[in-house]
Motif scaffolding. Structure first.
Motif, PDB file in Angstrom:
ATOM      1  N   ARG A  15       2.391  -4.543   9.951  1.00 29.37           N
ATOM      2  CA  ARG A  15       1.106  -4.892   9.321  1.00 29.37           C
ATOM      3  C   ARG A  15       0.718  -3.925   8.219  1.00 29.37           C
ATOM      4  O   ARG A  15      -0.001  -4.281   7.297  1.00 29.37           O
ATOM      5  CB  ARG A  15      -0.011  -4.893  10.378  1.00 29.37           C
ATOM      6  N   THR A  16       1.149  -2.681   8.316  1.00 32.81           N
ATOM      7  CA  THR A  16       0.779  -1.669   7.336  1.00 32.81           C
ATOM      8  C   THR A  16       1.683  -1.797   6.117  1.00 32.81           C
ATOM      9  O   THR A  16       2.889  -1.713   6.243  1.00 32.81           O
ATOM     10  CB  THR A  16       0.925  -0.254   7.934  1.00 32.81           C
ATOM     11  N   PRO A  17       1.099  -2.031   4.942  1.00 29.39           N
ATOM     12  CA  PRO A  17       1.947  -2.148   3.750  1.00 29.39           C
ATOM     13  C   PRO A  17       2.594  -0.812   3.407  1.00 29.39           C
ATOM     14  O   PRO A  17       2.044   0.258   3.687  1.00 29.39           O
ATOM     15  CB  PRO A  17       0.973  -2.574   2.659  1.00 29.39           C
ATOM     16  N   ALA A  18       3.756  -0.891   2.825  1.00 29.76           N
ATOM     17  CA  ALA A  18       4.465   0.322   2.403  1.00 29.76           C
ATOM     18  C   ALA A  18       3.662   0.973   1.277  1.00 29.76           C
ATOM     19  O   ALA A  18       3.138   0.285   0.395  1.00 29.76           O
ATOM     20  CB  ALA A  18       5.854  -0.016   1.926  1.00 29.76           C
TER      21      ALA A  18
END
Length: 51
Positions: A15-18
Motif C-alpha cells: 500500500r505504501t508507494p515507493a
C-alpha cells in the motif's frame, strides 16, 4: 483472529508507494534558478567589458 504481523507488513509494503528518487543536481539548480543567475552575471560581465 487478527492477521499475523508478517501479513500486516506485506500489506503495508504493497500500500505504501515507493519514495521518489532524490532530485539531480541539475534539477535542483533549475528549480532554484541558478541558470538565470549565471546568465545575468554573464550579461553584466559582457557589458562591463564593453565599457
Amino acid at each position: 483472529m487478527p492477521p499475523s504481523r508478517y501479513l500486516a507488513f506485506d500489506y503495508l509494503d504493497r500500500r505504501t508507494p515507493a519514495p521518489e528518487p532524490p532530485l539531480t543536481l541539475e534539477e535542483v539548480r533549475r528549480e532554484l534558478g541558478w541558470a538565470l543567475i549565471a546568465a545575468e552575471r554573464q550579461t553584466h560581465a559582457e557589458a562591463d567589458e564593453r565599457n
